[in-house]
Design an enzyme around this catalytic site. Structure first.
Site, PDB file in Angstrom:
ATOM      1  N   HIS A  42      10.694   1.513   5.540  1.00  0.00           N
ATOM      2  CA  HIS A  42      10.277   2.113   4.273  1.00  0.00           C
ATOM      3  C   HIS A  42      11.255   3.156   3.746  1.00  0.00           C
ATOM      4  O   HIS A  42      10.895   4.002   2.932  1.00  0.00           O
ATOM      5  CB  HIS A  42       8.873   2.743   4.383  1.00  0.00           C
ATOM      6  CG  HIS A  42       7.846   1.817   4.959  1.00  0.00           C
ATOM      7  ND1 HIS A  42       7.537   0.608   4.388  1.00  0.00           N
ATOM      8  CD2 HIS A  42       7.070   1.906   6.068  1.00  0.00           C
ATOM      9  CE1 HIS A  42       6.614   0.010   5.115  1.00  0.00           C
ATOM     10  NE2 HIS A  42       6.318   0.763   6.139  1.00  0.00           N
TER      11      HIS A  42
ATOM     12  N   GLU B   7      -4.033   1.087   0.778  1.00  0.00           N
ATOM     13  CA  GLU B   7      -3.812   0.226  -0.387  1.00  0.00           C
ATOM     14  C   GLU B   7      -3.396  -1.170   0.022  1.00  0.00           C
ATOM     15  O   GLU B   7      -3.014  -1.420   1.163  1.00  0.00           O
ATOM     16  CB  GLU B   7      -2.842   0.861  -1.391  1.00  0.00           C
ATOM     17  CG  GLU B   7      -1.467   1.108  -0.882  1.00  0.00           C
ATOM     18  CD  GLU B   7      -0.597   1.897  -1.874  1.00  0.00           C
ATOM     19  OE1 GLU B   7      -1.108   2.727  -2.653  1.00  0.00           O
ATOM     20  OE2 GLU B   7       0.618   1.683  -1.856  1.00  0.00           O
TER      21      GLU B   7
ATOM     22  N   LYS C  43      -0.128  11.855  -2.906  1.00  0.00           N
ATOM     23  CA  LYS C  43      -0.143  10.487  -3.410  1.00  0.00           C
ATOM     24  C   LYS C  43      -1.502  10.076  -3.976  1.00  0.00           C
ATOM     25  O   LYS C  43      -1.556   9.260  -4.902  1.00  0.00           O
ATOM     26  CB  LYS C  43       0.270   9.519  -2.293  1.00  0.00           C
ATOM     27  CG  LYS C  43       1.747   9.618  -1.908  1.00  0.00           C
ATOM     28  CD  LYS C  43       2.118   8.481  -0.960  1.00  0.00           C
ATOM     29  CE  LYS C  43       3.354   8.790  -0.136  1.00  0.00           C
ATOM     30  NZ  LYS C  43       4.598   8.853  -0.900  1.00  0.00           N
TER      31      LYS C  43
ATOM     32  N   ARG D 157      12.157  15.268  -8.764  1.00  0.00           N
ATOM     33  CA  ARG D 157      13.448  15.889  -8.450  1.00  0.00           C
ATOM     34  C   ARG D 157      14.548  14.890  -8.761  1.00  0.00           C
ATOM     35  O   ARG D 157      14.276  13.763  -9.154  1.00  0.00           O
ATOM     36  CB  ARG D 157      13.511  16.202  -6.955  1.00  0.00           C
ATOM     37  CG  ARG D 157      13.235  14.941  -6.129  1.00  0.00           C
ATOM     38  CD  ARG D 157      13.508  15.137  -4.662  1.00  0.00           C
ATOM     39  NE  ARG D 157      12.788  14.180  -3.846  1.00  0.00           N
ATOM     40  CZ  ARG D 157      13.152  12.941  -3.604  1.00  0.00           C
ATOM     41  NH1 ARG D 157      14.259  12.465  -4.142  1.00  0.00           N
ATOM     42  NH2 ARG D 157      12.431  12.139  -2.852  1.00  0.00           N
TER      43      ARG D 157
END
Ligand code: ADP
Ligand code: ADP
Ligand code: MG
Length: 657
Positions: free
Chosen positions: A241, A206, A122, A303
């Site tokens: 999440h 973040e 990430k 994907r």
């Protein structure tokens, strides 16, 4: 035009369940030979039977089967597979595997290994997106990992913040922190989770976007340099999440914001030389609806996504066919301006889990399974009635996708379809999903990724009292069953025995012991000229309810309004079901002197906990002996008709090899 099958005559799917079936269906339609690989847990799975040929790759655990790239490649080489489709999960985002396929001369149906690698972590992906001028969530995604430093970065960013594993996926290693005082603990736990799940403890920090909406863009590239987007999917209904319901188009999406997001996604894809199907995930600050200056790149999934049917439904395209055409070197058959959205689509992920028990995965045999069939409903399933949800893989039973001319029509259809969904055995989230589709705040209000958590209780995701009417109905059915199977002159504890001799006066209630979802209960059974009644506390006997009863081993599963209750009669003579859980093996003995009526197993058979093994008749009653645990039959002595002594060892069960 030469047919696709001429260039790709065969396909191996390095995956299982619904996605393996879904890929095979398209491949077969296109005339390709379908090659399945399977673990021991899936030897009888529908995708294995559907394939033209199937090859075992190892034991049930994914690490020993579906994650064994080498074993899968061996099968691909031996069978002459022209290409390998990795599905989602497992090896789908494994750049080494993609490379190994190409090295073996087998086409990997996915992007180049370099694109997978570039988007794999990430932090690197965010840096790349920034370079491509795609907005990213403000935060720190550099190399430094000292707790004090990260905490000072969190302060700079401003709380709330989100700590994320750079190697993350599936919502693991992710912690929201609301105040500086909680940062150190949250960091430690995120790092621990990340190390355990991904072998990499590194994190990024973040800004936690407020009123967050998860809006992602489906992109498609070909090997001729074309990249387009197939519009968005809104996946804001999440739990921990993780996506629960996905839809397209996103509620409140304007053509301007769609164009801006689509452009950003295509830029991100182009930056890594993307080919094939991919998804760029954005998080949007939804406080003022979706705006062109308030969405940020989160990550790219390199994907086919679980929720791709939503996009297929609104575009009329088959994304797997497109993947295969692109993999064969064809150019995309359309340009951006050729693509349009028709209607609305919503997908629900039907899971074997128990919303009343914190969504605990719920495994076991599917004693009954009836999936909806209706206009505008598509079901992608990987299991069937009589099969099982095993503890080895993701417990998804099916995806149910509804189409409508409008969003509300799609939601109504999905709610109705979920209402018709019947699963007996593992508990499911069907009722919870139905309530979500009916929830006013989701149908008409602004909503964000916190919706489910805020409304958990109203959605039925909380412990519920035992359904006593269901217990009474289940017990009645079992007693009925017993009465039909047993000789009339049973022992005194048989409640039907009191009928012998034709009583004229009302009979006293007879206590009967049962377990309801494992909880022991005492019922009162009354039998007189008016019929039979089962009483349980203050529940009215024979309460009129819309119940479905499904016979299962040693009991009955009562379904009512999407809830299930498992009722068993307690037989004081049966083996203790928990007695044999040790590793040394389990012995099943005759409960008393009697006659062996039936023996259902032989040495070498695999058995599941609760499975019927034998019947012994004693005192004119039949006693079913069941497996105290999962395992393999080591020996099973005797023939039907023979006399057995009390305590005689009849069957022994050991661990599976
Ligand atoms: P999506 O964003 O499309 O939901 P996820 O990243 O959540 O995709 O993963 C897709 C599915 O694959 C999930 O259902 C997940 O549980 C499953 N999955 C992911 N990785 C693995 C793995 N290594 N082994 C087994 N299943 C996996
Ligand atoms: P994963 O690899 O597990 O899919 P993601 O980065 O895609 O990880 O995040 C998973 C989910 O967490 C998102 O779908 C979103 O709901 C939530 N999320 C991620 N980043 C943020 C953020 N900065 N602010 C608010 N929510 C976020
Ligand atoms: Mg994600």
């Amino acid at each position: 035009m030469t047919s696709l099958a001429a260039r790709l005559p065969s396909i191996l799917v390095a995956n299982r369940g619904e996605i393996a079936l879904r890929v095979f269906r398209t491949a077969r339609r296109l005339g390709m030979r379908c090659i399945a690989v399977y673990s021991d847990a899936d030897a009888d799975a529908p995708f294995v039977r559907f394939a033209d040929e199937a090859h075992r790759i190892g034991p049930a655990p994914a690490r020993e089967s579906y994650l064994r790239g080498d074993a899968i490649l061996d099968v691909a080489k031996a069978t002459g597979a022209a290409c390998i489709h990795p599905g989602y999960g497992f090896l789908s985002e494994n750049a080494d595997f993609a490379e190994a396929c190409q090295a073996a001369g087998i086409i990997f149906v996915g992007p180049p290994a370099s694109a997978i690698r570039a988007m794999g972590l990430k932090d690197a992906a965010k840096a790349l997106a920034e370079q491509a001028r795609v907005p990213v969530v403000p935060g720190y995604h550099g190399a430094r990992q000292e707790p004090d430093f990260l905490e000072s970065e969190a302060a700079r960013i401003g709380y709330p913040v989100l700590i994320k594993a750079v190697a993350g996926g599936g919502g693991k290693g992710m912690k929201r922190v609301d105040a500086a005082a909680d940062f150190a603990d949250a960091l430690e736990s995120a790092q621990r989770e990340a190390r355990n799940a991904f072998g990499d403890p590194r994190v990024l920090v973040e800004k936690y976007v407020l009123a967050p909406r998860h809006v992602e863009i489906q992109v498609f590239g070909d090997s001729h340099g074309n990249v387009v987007h197939l519009f968005e999917r809104d996946c804001s209904l999440q739990r921990r999440h993780q996506k629960v319901i996905e839809e397209a188009p996103a509620p409140g999406m304007s053509p301007e914001v769609r164009a801006a997001m689509g452009r950003a996604a295509v830029e991100a894809a182009k930056a890594v030389g993307y080919v094939g199907a991919g998804t760029v995930e954005f998080i949007a600050d939804g406080r003022d609806g979706l705006r062109a200056d308030r969405f940020y790149f989160m990550e790219m999934n390199t994907r086919l996504q679980v929720e791709h049917p939503v996009t297929e439904t609104i575009t009329g395209l088959d994304l797997v066919e497109l993947q295969l055409r692109v993999a064969a070197g064809e150019a995309l058959p359309f340009a951006q301006e050729d693509l349009t959205i028709t209607g609305h689509a919503v997908e629900a992920r039907l899971y074997a889990e128990d919303p009343e028990q914190g969504f605990l995965p719920s495994t076991g045999k599917l004693w009954a399974l009836s999936l909806p069939e209706a206009e505008g409903i598509r079901v992608d399933a990987g299991v069937e009635e009589g099969g099982a949800v095993t503890p080895f893989y993701d417990p998804m039973i099916a995806k149910i996708i509804a189409r409508g001319d409008t969003r509300l029509e799609a939601l109504d259809r999905l709610a109705a379809a979920l209402g018709e969904t019947l699963v007996a055995g593992p508990k499911t989230n069907a009722r919870f999903l139905k309530k979500l589709c009916e929830a006013e705040g989701f149908r008409n209000g602004p909503f964000d990724t916190g919706f489910i958590e805020r409304h958990a209780e109203a959605l039925g995701a909380a412990a519920q009292p035992l359904d006593r009417a269901a217990v009474a109905a289940g017990a009645m059915m079992l007693l009925d069953e017993q009465a039909r199977n047993l000789p009339r002159s049973g022992p005194a504890h048989d409640p039907w025995a009191v009928n012998d001799g034709f009583a004229l006066s009302p009979q006293p209630a007879v206590p009967v012991a049962v377990t309801a979802d494992g909880e022991p209960l005492l019922l009162r059974v009354r039998h007189d000229a008016a019929g039979t009644a089962v009483e349980l506390g203050d529940v009215a006997p024979n309460a009129e309810r819309d119940l479905t009863l499904v016979m299962a081993d040693e009991g009955v599963i009562v379904l009512s309004d999407g809830r299930q209750t498992w009722v068993r009669l307690v037989d004081p003579l049966a083996v203790d079901p928990d007695a044999g859980d040790g590793t040394a093996g389990s012995q099943i003995k005759a409960p008393m002197h009697g006659k062996l009526i039936a023996l259902f197993v032989k040495p070498g058979d695999r058995v599941e906990k609760g499975q019927r093994l034998a019947i012994v008749e004693a005192m004119k009653m039949e006693h079913v002996l069941t497996a105290p645990r999962d395992g393999v039959v080591i020996d099973a002595a005797g023939e039907p008709g023979m006399q057995v002594a009390q305590g005689a060892r009849l069957i022994s069960i050991g661990d599976a090899a």
